[in-house]
Design an enzyme around this catalytic site. Structure first.
Site, PDB file in Angstrom:
ATOM      1  N   ARG A  71     -58.164  41.785   7.582  1.00 28.87           N
ATOM      2  CA  ARG A  71     -59.329  42.301   8.329  1.00 28.87           C
ATOM      3  C   ARG A  71     -59.798  41.289   9.370  1.00 28.87           C
ATOM      4  O   ARG A  71     -59.621  41.480  10.551  1.00 28.87           O
ATOM      5  CB  ARG A  71     -60.457  42.661   7.330  1.00 28.87           C
ATOM      6  N   ASP A  72     -60.341  40.169   8.925  1.00 26.71           N
ATOM      7  CA  ASP A  72     -60.907  39.189   9.856  1.00 26.71           C
ATOM      8  C   ASP A  72     -59.795  38.599  10.729  1.00 26.71           C
ATOM      9  O   ASP A  72     -59.998  38.311  11.911  1.00 26.71           O
ATOM     10  CB  ASP A  72     -61.608  38.085   9.059  1.00 26.71           C
TER      11      ASP A  72
ATOM     12  N   HIS B 174     -68.228  32.016   3.661  1.00 22.94           N
ATOM     13  CA  HIS B 174     -67.212  32.568   4.577  1.00 22.94           C
ATOM     14  C   HIS B 174     -67.216  31.645   5.788  1.00 22.94           C
ATOM     15  O   HIS B 174     -68.114  31.696   6.625  1.00 22.94           O
ATOM     16  CB  HIS B 174     -67.615  34.007   4.948  1.00 22.94           C
TER      17      HIS B 174
ATOM     18  N   HIS C 255     -65.533  29.856   9.083  1.00 25.00           N
ATOM     19  CA  HIS C 255     -64.553  29.694  10.157  1.00 25.00           C
ATOM     20  C   HIS C 255     -64.396  28.184  10.401  1.00 25.00           C
ATOM     21  O   HIS C 255     -65.269  27.396  10.048  1.00 25.00           O
ATOM     22  CB  HIS C 255     -65.002  30.472  11.393  1.00 25.00           C
TER      23      HIS C 255
ATOM     24  N   CYS D 138     -64.382  36.603  15.342  1.00 21.94           N
ATOM     25  CA  CYS D 138     -65.132  37.825  15.638  1.00 21.94           C
ATOM     26  C   CYS D 138     -65.107  38.051  17.145  1.00 21.94           C
ATOM     27  O   CYS D 138     -65.579  37.196  17.902  1.00 21.94           O
ATOM     28  CB  CYS D 138     -66.568  37.680  15.140  1.00 21.94           C
TER      29      CYS D 138
ATOM     30  N   ASN E 136     -60.523  31.579  10.318  1.00 22.34           N
ATOM     31  CA  ASN E 136     -61.157  31.237   9.041  1.00 22.34           C
ATOM     32  C   ASN E 136     -60.468  30.024   8.431  1.00 22.34           C
ATOM     33  O   ASN E 136     -59.347  29.672   8.813  1.00 22.34           O
ATOM     34  CB  ASN E 136     -60.965  32.380   8.041  1.00 22.34           C
TER      35      ASN E 136
HETATM   36  P1  HMG Z   1     -72.186  52.563  18.540  1.00 22.30           P
HETATM   37  O1  HMG Z   1     -71.389  52.705  19.805  1.00 22.30           O
HETATM   38  O2  HMG Z   1     -73.641  52.270  18.659  1.00 22.30           O
HETATM   39  O3  HMG Z   1     -71.973  53.786  17.536  1.00 22.30           O
HETATM   40  O4  HMG Z   1     -71.485  51.416  17.695  1.00 22.30           O
HETATM   41  P2  HMG Z   1     -72.324  55.313  17.616  1.00 22.30           P
HETATM   42  O5  HMG Z   1     -72.932  55.663  16.313  1.00 22.30           O
HETATM   43  O6  HMG Z   1     -73.087  55.617  18.894  1.00 22.30           O
HETATM   44  O7  HMG Z   1     -70.867  55.971  17.707  1.00 22.30           O
HETATM   45  C1  HMG Z   1     -70.034  55.755  18.815  1.00 22.30           C
HETATM   46  C2  HMG Z   1     -68.632  56.239  18.481  1.00 22.30           C
HETATM   47  O8  HMG Z   1     -68.084  55.454  17.413  1.00 22.30           O
HETATM   48  C3  HMG Z   1     -68.582  57.693  17.998  1.00 22.30           C
HETATM   49  O9  HMG Z   1     -67.311  58.203  18.382  1.00 22.30           O
HETATM   50  C4  HMG Z   1     -68.609  57.549  16.501  1.00 22.30           C
HETATM   51  O10 HMG Z   1     -68.027  58.641  15.819  1.00 22.30           O
HETATM   52  C5  HMG Z   1     -67.751  56.306  16.295  1.00 22.30           C
HETATM   53  P3  HMG Z   1     -67.151  59.104  19.709  1.00 22.30           P
HETATM   54  O11 HMG Z   1     -68.047  60.283  19.494  1.00 22.30           O
HETATM   55  O12 HMG Z   1     -67.588  58.227  20.860  1.00 22.30           O
HETATM   56  O13 HMG Z   1     -65.681  59.395  19.727  1.00 22.30           O
HETATM   57  N1  HMG Z   1     -68.091  55.564  15.077  1.00 22.30           N
HETATM   58  C6  HMG Z   1     -67.177  55.190  14.167  1.00 22.30           C
HETATM   59  N2  HMG Z   1     -65.838  55.341  14.102  1.00 22.30           N
HETATM   60  C7  HMG Z   1     -65.215  54.816  13.020  1.00 22.30           C
HETATM   61  N3  HMG Z   1     -65.842  54.158  12.044  1.00 22.30           N
HETATM   62  C8  HMG Z   1     -67.167  53.977  12.079  1.00 22.30           C
HETATM   63  C9  HMG Z   1     -67.886  54.516  13.180  1.00 22.30           C
HETATM   64  N4  HMG Z   1     -69.191  54.518  13.501  1.00 22.30           N
HETATM   65  C10 HMG Z   1     -69.304  55.174  14.666  1.00 22.30           C
HETATM   66  N5  HMG Z   1     -67.791  53.326  11.103  1.00 22.30           N
HETATM   67  C11 HMG Z   1     -70.869  50.570  15.543  1.00 22.30           C
HETATM   68  C12 HMG Z   1     -72.019  51.021  16.441  1.00 22.30           C
HETATM   69  C13 HMG Z   1     -71.512  49.883  14.352  1.00 22.30           C
HETATM   70  C14 HMG Z   1     -70.047  51.765  15.126  1.00 22.30           C
HETATM   71  C15 HMG Z   1     -69.984  49.552  16.344  1.00 22.30           C
HETATM   72  O14 HMG Z   1     -70.824  48.589  16.906  1.00 22.30           O
HETATM   73  C16 HMG Z   1     -68.944  48.889  15.499  1.00 22.30           C
HETATM   74  O15 HMG Z   1     -68.011  49.522  15.032  1.00 22.30           O
HETATM   75  N6  HMG Z   1     -69.066  47.548  15.338  1.00 22.30           N
HETATM   76  C17 HMG Z   1     -68.158  46.798  14.487  1.00 22.30           C
HETATM   77  C18 HMG Z   1     -67.854  45.496  15.167  1.00 22.30           C
HETATM   78  C19 HMG Z   1     -66.934  44.662  14.300  1.00 22.30           C
HETATM   79  O16 HMG Z   1     -66.173  45.182  13.512  1.00 22.30           O
HETATM   80  N7  HMG Z   1     -66.995  43.332  14.497  1.00 22.30           N
HETATM   81  C20 HMG Z   1     -66.144  42.427  13.747  1.00 22.30           C
HETATM   82  C21 HMG Z   1     -66.449  42.397  12.305  1.00 22.30           C
HETATM   83  S1  HMG Z   1     -67.867  41.392  11.932  1.00 22.30           S
HETATM   84  C22 HMG Z   1     -67.172  39.819  11.707  1.00 22.30           C
HETATM   85  O17 HMG Z   1     -66.035  39.602  12.016  1.00 22.30           O
HETATM   86  C23 HMG Z   1     -68.006  38.756  11.059  1.00 22.30           C
HETATM   87  C24 HMG Z   1     -67.584  38.506   9.603  1.00 22.30           C
HETATM   88  O18 HMG Z   1     -66.236  38.108   9.522  1.00 22.30           O
HETATM   89  C25 HMG Z   1     -68.472  37.408   9.007  1.00 22.30           C
HETATM   90  C26 HMG Z   1     -68.579  36.193   9.936  1.00 22.30           C
HETATM   91  O19 HMG Z   1     -67.546  35.562  10.196  1.00 22.30           O
HETATM   92  O20 HMG Z   1     -69.691  35.947  10.398  1.00 22.30           O
HETATM   93  C27 HMG Z   1     -67.756  39.746   8.740  1.00 22.30           C
HETATM   94 MG    MG Z   2     -65.509  36.144   9.863  1.00 22.15          MG
END
Ligand code: HMG
Ligand code: MG
Length: 316
Positions: A27-28, A219, A221, A252, A261
């Protein structure tokens, strides 16, 4: 050496006997790679990690494919892997929609992600901190009702690429709010890998006022090479849950400067050398990483993997 120093060393050497690792490479790691792997390559990578002995593997994220294109095949990955008994296959979810998709695809446990920084929350999940809390209340409530374990990442627990250093007192209270939602663990996350052991101990000092140690994980990095030192600091106060990524992949896309990480290989080498059990085979993780780096067409950064690559196969 005087008696006091010897007693101090004896106290320091009281590390936990076992720790639990969440392998986050699929994932990450893969969310941040330029080369987007085919679904079958991901499945084969995850199957190899399962054979390495992990008990928890975060295999994908049910996030918007527009936001994270490399994980757009979350459904096919979750449905395509070979599921081994006693392994919890996890996925990250940013909202109820993602949670329901993950649950329907047979995911065993989920992680939510909230940042201690307003700006990072807006950039990463398009919500303010308050809006995100409201969303997650529903997600956690539903997961508990479905009997699906749920944990939380608290991103930017130490520093944010947009807002700078975080205040440990503020972060500790956010951690408490997440814990009170009902998650089984909050993984304090150094998203951009800038913390030092001092920062780890300082945040734990605040957080442990509110949240029991068994419900905290780290967690980390490894941008500045501090991750193992930071884990050692965590071990010394009794943290027993750590995230790591095969080969040291990760980052990210919505946090500028976030590199990989802590590498699973390096973490395993350190823990096993200290007599701490993980249940994970270091050489099998190295083999899984070598398999994936061929597909990614680049050398992964884990230091132990570098040694393994040139034939130093010490099974720690
Ligand atoms: P948004 O654009 O505000 O969402 O994004 P929305 O509700 O307006 O929906 C927009 C579109 O996305 C729609 O599709 C929804 O159906 C679809 P369209 O009608 O345009 O075709 N949608 C989805 N599709 C699949 N799965 C879903 C989903 N939700 C909506 N769950 C949203 C808001 C939260 C969806 C977006 O910002 C997002 O997906 N963000 C995720 C970003 C991400 O994954 N970042 C990396 C992970 S975090 C990280 O790495 C940190 C971590 O490792 C810890 C650390 O290191 O700190 C965990
Ligand atoms: Mg991370």
């Amino acid at each position: 050496m005087n008696h006091n120093s010897a007693a101090m060393i004896k106290k320091i050497l009281q590390f936990p006997k076992t720790v639990s690792i969440m392998e986050v490479g699929p994932r990450d790691g893969l969310q941040n790679e330029k080369v987007i792997l085919g679904t079958n390559d991901k499945i084969s990578f995850i199957n190899s990690l399962s054979q390495a002995g992990y008990k928890r593997i975060e295999i994908t994220a049910f996030v918007s494919p527009k936001w994270i294109p490399p994980l757009a095949d979350h459904n096919d990955v979750a449905r395509g892997i070979t599921k081994y008994p006693n392994i919890s296959y996890a996925a990250l979810v940013p909202n109820l929609f993602g949670y329901e998709k993950a649950r329907d695809a047979g995911i065993d446990e989920v992680s939510i992600v909230l940042s201690a920084s307003q700006t990072h929350n807006k950039k990463n999940i398009n919500a303010t901190t308050q809006e995100a809390f409201e969303r997650y209340k529903e997600v956690v409530k539903t997961a508990i009702k479905d009997k699906i374990p749920i944990r939380a990442y608290l991103s930017c627990s130490f520093a944010c690429p947009y807002e700078g250093a975080m205040d440990p007192q503020v972060v500790a209270l956010l951690c408490l709010k997440l814990y009170e939602l009902g998650v089984y663990e909050v993984s304090l996350s150094d998203t951009i890998g800038v913390a030092s052991p001092f920062n780890i101990l300082r945040l734990l000092e605040e957080t442990l006022k509110y949240v029991p140690i068994k419900s905290l994980g780290l967690h980390l990095h490894d941008t500045f090479g501090m991750a193992l030192a930071n884990i050692l600091a965590g071990l010394q106060v009794g943290i027993t849950s750590f995230d790591s990524s095969a080969g040291g992949m990760g980052g990210c896309p919505y946090a500028k400067g976030a590199l990989g990480n802590v590498a699973s290989e390096d973490l395993l080498y350190m823990l096993h050398s200290m007599g701490i059990e993980t249940g994970v085979s270091l050489s099998k993780v190295c083999d899984a990483s070598l398999q994936i780096e061929k597909k990614l067409q680049k050398m992964l950064s884990a230091k132990v993997l570098n040694n393994y690559r040139v034939g130093l196969k010490s099974e720690k």
